[in-house]
Design an enzyme around this catalytic site. Structure first.
Site, mmCIF file in Angstrom:
data_model
loop_
_atom_site.group_PDB
_atom_site.id
_atom_site.type_symbol
_atom_site.label_atom_id
_atom_site.label_comp_id
_atom_site.label_asym_id
_atom_site.label_seq_id
_atom_site.Cartn_x
_atom_site.Cartn_y
_atom_site.Cartn_z
ATOM 1 N N ASP A 299 2.856 5.332 -6.783
ATOM 2 C CA ASP A 299 4.109 5.195 -6.020
ATOM 3 C C ASP A 299 5.347 5.054 -6.890
ATOM 4 O OD1 ASP A 299 1.975 3.514 -3.948
ATOM 5 O OD2 ASP A 299 3.191 5.184 -3.238
ATOM 6 N N HIS B 13 0.863 -1.196 0.000
ATOM 7 C CA HIS B 13 0.000 0.000 0.000
ATOM 8 C C HIS B 13 0.897 1.242 0.000
ATOM 9 C CE1 HIS B 13 -3.444 2.472 0.599
ATOM 10 N NE2 HIS B 13 -3.743 2.206 1.841
ATOM 11 N N HIS C 94 -2.317 -2.422 -9.635
ATOM 12 C CA HIS C 94 -3.301 -1.762 -8.759
ATOM 13 C C HIS C 94 -4.581 -2.586 -8.773
ATOM 14 C CE1 HIS C 94 -5.814 1.376 -7.005
ATOM 15 N NE2 HIS C 94 -4.703 1.954 -6.646
HETATM 16 C C1 SDX Z 1 -1.398 2.118 -3.373
HETATM 17 O O1 SDX Z 1 -6.135 0.760 -3.241
HETATM 18 C C2 SDX Z 1 -5.631 1.923 -3.496
HETATM 19 O O2 SDX Z 1 -6.313 2.791 -4.021
HETATM 20 C C3 SDX Z 1 -4.178 2.098 -3.054
HETATM 21 C C4 SDX Z 1 -3.537 3.411 -3.482
HETATM 22 C C5 SDX Z 1 -4.141 4.600 -2.765
HETATM 23 O O3 SDX Z 1 -4.003 5.713 -3.272
HETATM 24 O O4 SDX Z 1 -4.664 4.399 -1.631
HETATM 25 O O5 SDX Z 1 -3.643 3.596 -4.887
HETATM 26 C C6 SDX Z 1 -2.047 3.429 -3.111
HETATM 27 O O6 SDX Z 1 -1.363 1.298 -2.481
HETATM 28 C C7 SDX Z 1 -0.867 1.830 -4.763
HETATM 29 C C8 SDX Z 1 -0.308 0.379 -4.880
HETATM 30 C C9 SDX Z 1 1.142 0.414 -4.341
HETATM 31 N N1 SDX Z 1 1.652 -1.003 -4.251
HETATM 32 C C10 SDX Z 1 2.637 -1.413 -5.076
HETATM 33 O O7 SDX Z 1 3.121 -0.750 -6.006
HETATM 34 C C11 SDX Z 1 3.158 -2.813 -4.714
HETATM 35 C C12 SDX Z 1 3.243 -3.655 -5.987
HETATM 36 N N2 SDX Z 1 1.860 -3.946 -6.448
HETATM 37 C C13 SDX Z 1 1.269 -5.205 -6.072
HETATM 38 O O8 SDX Z 1 1.607 -5.626 -4.772
HETATM 39 C C14 SDX Z 1 -0.211 -5.308 -6.462
HETATM 40 O O9 SDX Z 1 -0.300 -4.840 -7.750
HETATM 41 C C15 SDX Z 1 -1.273 -4.619 -5.613
HETATM 42 C C16 SDX Z 1 -1.190 -5.017 -4.182
HETATM 43 C C17 SDX Z 1 -1.171 -3.139 -5.728
HETATM 44 C C18 SDX Z 1 -2.630 -5.065 -6.179
HETATM 45 O O10 SDX Z 1 -2.741 -6.420 -5.944
HETATM 46 P P1 SDX Z 1 -4.040 -7.250 -6.401
HETATM 47 O O11 SDX Z 1 -5.097 -6.354 -6.929
HETATM 48 O O12 SDX Z 1 -4.412 -8.169 -5.278
HETATM 49 O O13 SDX Z 1 -3.542 -8.028 -7.647
HETATM 50 P P2 SDX Z 1 -2.925 -9.497 -7.623
HETATM 51 O O14 SDX Z 1 -1.881 -9.594 -6.546
HETATM 52 O O15 SDX Z 1 -4.047 -10.473 -7.620
HETATM 53 O O16 SDX Z 1 -2.148 -9.527 -9.028
HETATM 54 C C19 SDX Z 1 -2.738 -10.065 -10.200
HETATM 55 C C20 SDX Z 1 -1.550 -10.664 -10.978
HETATM 56 C C21 SDX Z 1 -0.770 -11.718 -10.182
HETATM 57 O O17 SDX Z 1 -0.126 -12.546 -11.136
HETATM 58 P P3 SDX Z 1 -0.816 -14.025 -11.475
HETATM 59 O O18 SDX Z 1 -1.065 -14.701 -10.140
HETATM 60 O O19 SDX Z 1 -2.104 -13.686 -12.218
HETATM 61 O O20 SDX Z 1 0.216 -14.722 -12.335
HETATM 62 O O21 SDX Z 1 -0.587 -9.617 -11.262
HETATM 63 C C22 SDX Z 1 0.634 -9.923 -10.601
HETATM 64 C C23 SDX Z 1 0.319 -10.924 -9.512
HETATM 65 O O22 SDX Z 1 1.461 -11.725 -9.201
HETATM 66 N N3 SDX Z 1 1.136 -8.654 -10.040
HETATM 67 C C24 SDX Z 1 2.389 -8.258 -10.131
HETATM 68 C C25 SDX Z 1 2.421 -6.994 -9.532
HETATM 69 N N4 SDX Z 1 1.199 -6.681 -9.080
HETATM 70 C C26 SDX Z 1 0.405 -7.724 -9.401
HETATM 71 N N5 SDX Z 1 3.485 -8.857 -10.668
HETATM 72 C C27 SDX Z 1 4.631 -8.142 -10.584
HETATM 73 N N6 SDX Z 1 4.746 -6.911 -10.031
HETATM 74 C C28 SDX Z 1 3.661 -6.319 -9.489
HETATM 75 N N7 SDX Z 1 3.778 -5.129 -8.933
#
Ligand code: SDX
Length: 428
Positions: free
Chosen positions: A362, A265, A304
Site C-alpha cells: 500500500d 488492511h 505487515h
Molecule cells: C495489507 O495480511 C495481508 O496479507 C494484508 C495485505 C494483503 O495483500 O491482503 O498484504 C494487504 O493489508 C497490507 C498492510 C496495510 N496496512 C498498513 O500499512 C497499516 C499500517 N501497518 C500496521 O497497522 C501493521 O503493520 C499491520 C496491521 C499491517 C500488521 O500488524 P501486526 O502484524 O499485528 O503487527 P503489530 O501491530 O503487532 O506491530 C508490531 C510492532 C508494534 O510495536 P511494539 O508494540 O512492538 O512497540 O510494530 C509496530 C507496532 O506498534 N508497528 C508499527 C507499524 N506497524 C506495526 N509502528 C509504526 N507504523 C506501522 N505501520
C-alpha cells in the site's frame, strides 16, 4: 520424515501426541483438530500462529519477502503476465494455453455489463457516500439478481458466479465513482482489455471519445496482478468464514469488501496519501517520526503480519510508480519524492529495523493511482476489484473440499460465573 509428531506433556507425567503435517513450502503445522480431548482449547487471538486451512493457491515467505501465485513468483507474473491470465492461474491452478486464454478473456469481457435495474441501487446512496459503502451494498445485492447460479455445490454454478463477479465488480466500482461525481453511468466497451475498460468506464464522457493511455493501462493491469491474492489475509479469511456457512458467493464477496475497507488492511493505500498530505514536506518528517515512536500514529503503508522483509509487491509498485510518473512528466512529483524520503529514513531507523517494518503493497500504490488520475476514495475499491479473484479462488477451493466444516472458533471465557437473577427492587 514420515509420521512426525509433537507431544504435550502434563505435570502428572501423562502426555498426548499431535501429528505434524508437512507443507510443500513454508512451515509444517501441528494438527490440533483433536486438541479438545485435552479438555482445553488453544488460544491465539489475531491468529498470529494459526493455520486456518490447507490451500494450494498462494504462498508467502515473509522472511525472504517472496510471493508465489500457484508457484509462480509475483515478479515474473508482473513482468510477463496480464491480469486475466493471472486470474485464470489463480482459479485453475495452471497457466492457460492460447485457446484457454482466449476463451477465458472472451467470457469475462462479455459479462461486464450490469442488469439495468442494478443501476437503481446506486441512486439510493447519497452522492457523497464512500465508494466502498456502495461496493458492499451493490455487490451484496447481486445475489438478488442471479438466483440461477446460487447452488454452491454445483461446479458450473460456482464457475458462472466467479465469471460474473470478476467481470462485474470493476463496472460497479467505476459506476460508484461516476455516481459520486454526478456523471452519467458508463458502459464497458468491446475490444478493450480489462484494465483499459476500467479506465474507459471511469473517465469516458458522452461528449468526447476517451483515449486510453496504454502505459497507464499496463500499469493498472500490473497493479491488479499485485493485489489479486495474498493467502489467508483478513478479508480472504472473512470470505472463507462467510462461505463456510453456505452463504452465496455474492454475499461472501460483499463481506470480503467490508473487511478490506479497514485502514489496517486494504484501506491503508488511502491512509498513506492522507498521511503524505498531513506531513506535507520532508522538513516535517522528523516530527512525524517522533509521533510514530511514541505511538501517536503509525507509518501507514509500512509493516505487515507476514512480511518481515520488503513486501515484493512494494518493490514492483515503486518501479511502476517511476514508469507512470516519467510517462506523465511527473517525475518531480512532491508526494513521490516525500514517500521515497520517508522510506529511506524509516529503513535506516532502528525503531523500524528492530520491528522489521518495511514498505508493504500500500505504500506506493496510492501515488501511482493518484498520478493516473484516480481519486483517493477509489483506491480501496480498486484493491477490492483486483482481490475479487483471490477471494473467489479461496471460496471455491473451500466449497469444493468435501471435508469443509462451518468455521466456529471457541474462546477463553473470563466473564461472570453463574449467578441468580436479582429483582430490580432488591438491587443496590
Ligand atoms: C495489507 O495480511 C495481508 O496479507 C494484508 C495485505 C494483503 O495483500 O491482503 O498484504 C494487504 O493489508 C497490507 C498492510 C496495510 N496496512 C498498513 O500499512 C497499516 C499500517 N501497518 C500496521 O497497522 C501493521 O503493520 C499491520 C496491521 C499491517 C500488521 O500488524 P501486526 O502484524 O499485528 O503487527 P503489530 O501491530 O503487532 O506491530 C508490531 C510492532 C508494534 O510495536 P511494539 O508494540 O512492538 O512497540 O510494530 C509496530 C507496532 O506498534 N508497528 C508499527 C507499524 N506497524 C506495526 N509502528 C509504526 N507504523 C506501522 N505501520
Amino acid at each position: 520424515m514420515e509420521n512426525r509428531k509433537v507431544t504435550l506433556s502434563y505435570e502428572d507425567g501423562k502426555s498426548i501426541d499431535f501429528p505434524v503435517l508437512p507443507g510443500t513450502l513454508g512451515p509444517d503445522v501441528v494438527d490440533i483438530r483433536t486438541f479438545s480431548k485435552t479438555g482445553m482449547f488453544t488460544f491465539d487471538p489475531g491468529f498470529l500462529a494459526t493455520s486456518a486451512c490447507e490451500s494450494k493457491i498462494t504462498f508467502i515467505d515473509g522472511d525472504l519477502g517472496q510471493l508465489y501465485y500457484r508457484g509462480y513468483p509475483i515478479e515474473q507474473l508482473a513482468e510477463h503476465s496480464d491480469f486475466l491470465e493471472s486470474c485464470y492461474l489463480l482459479l485453475n491452478g495452471e497457466l492457460p494455453n492460447a485457446e484457454e486464454k482466449k476463451n477465458f478473456d472472451y467470457t469475462v469481457l462479455r459479462h461486464n455489463m450490469l442488469h439495468d435495474q442494478i443501476l437503481s441501487f446506486f441512486k439510493g446512496f447519497r452522492r457523497d457516500a464512500h465508494p466502498m459503502a456502495v461496493m458492499v451494498g451493490v455487490v451484496g445485492a447481486l445475489s438478488a439478481f442471479y438466483h440461477d447460479s446460487l447452488d454452491i455445490n454445483d461446479p458450473h454454478h460456482r464457475e458462472v458466479s466467479a465469471f460474473r463477479l470478476i467481470a462485474k465488480v470493476p463496472t460497479i466500482a467505476a459506476q460508484a465513482y461516476r455516481y459520486n461525481k454526478g456523471l452519467p453511468f458508463s458502459y464497458p466497451k468491446a475490444g478493450l482489455t480489462y484494465a483499459e475498460n476500467f479506465l474507459h468506464m471511469m473517465f469516458s464522457t458522452p461528449v468526447s471519445e476517451y483515449k486510453v493511455n496504454p502505459v497507464l493501462a499496463r500499469a493498472l493491469d500490473r497493479i491488479f496482478i499485485l493485489h489479486a491474492d495474498h493467502e489467508q489475509n483478513a478479508s480472504t479469511s472473512t470470505v472463507r468464514l462467510a462461505g463456510s456457512s453456505g452463504a452465496n458467493p455474492f454475499a461472501c464477496i460483499a463481506a470480503g469488501i467490508a473487511c478490506l475497507w479497514g485502514p489496517s488492511h486494504g484501506g491503508a493505500n488511502e491512509a498513506v496519501l492522507k498521511m503524505l498530505d498531513e506531513i506535507g514536506s520532508v522538513d516535517n518528517v522528523p516530527a512525524f517520526m517522533e509521533g510514530v515512536k511514541n505511538k501517536t500514529h503509525k507509518l501507514m503503508g509500512f509493516g505487515h503480519r507476514v512480511y518481515k522483509n520488503m513486501d515484493p509487491r512494494a518493490k514492483i509498485m515503486k518501479q511502476t510508480c517511476d514508469e507512470v510518473l516519467n510517462e506523465l512528466g511527473l517525475h518531480n512529483d512532491p508526494k513521490f519524492k516525500l514517500a521515497m524520503a520517508l522510506e529511506k529514513i524509516a529503513l535506516e531507523d532502528p525503531y523500524f529495523i528492530e520491528r522489521k517494518l518495511y514498505p508493504n503493497v500500500d505504500f506506493y500504490s496510492g501515488i501511482v493511482l493518484s498520478a493516473i488520475g484516480i481519486p483517493v476514495s477509489m483506491f480501496t475499491p480498486i484493491f477490492a476489484l483486483a482481490r475479487t479473484v483471490g477471494w473467489i479462488a479461496h471460496w471455491t477451493e473451500m466449497i469444493a473440499d468435501p471435508g469443509m466444516k462451518i468455521g466456529r472458533p471457541r474462546q477463553l471465557y473470563t466473564g461472570a460465573v453463574r449467578r441468580d437473577y436479582v429483582p430490580v427492587a432488591e438491587r443496590k
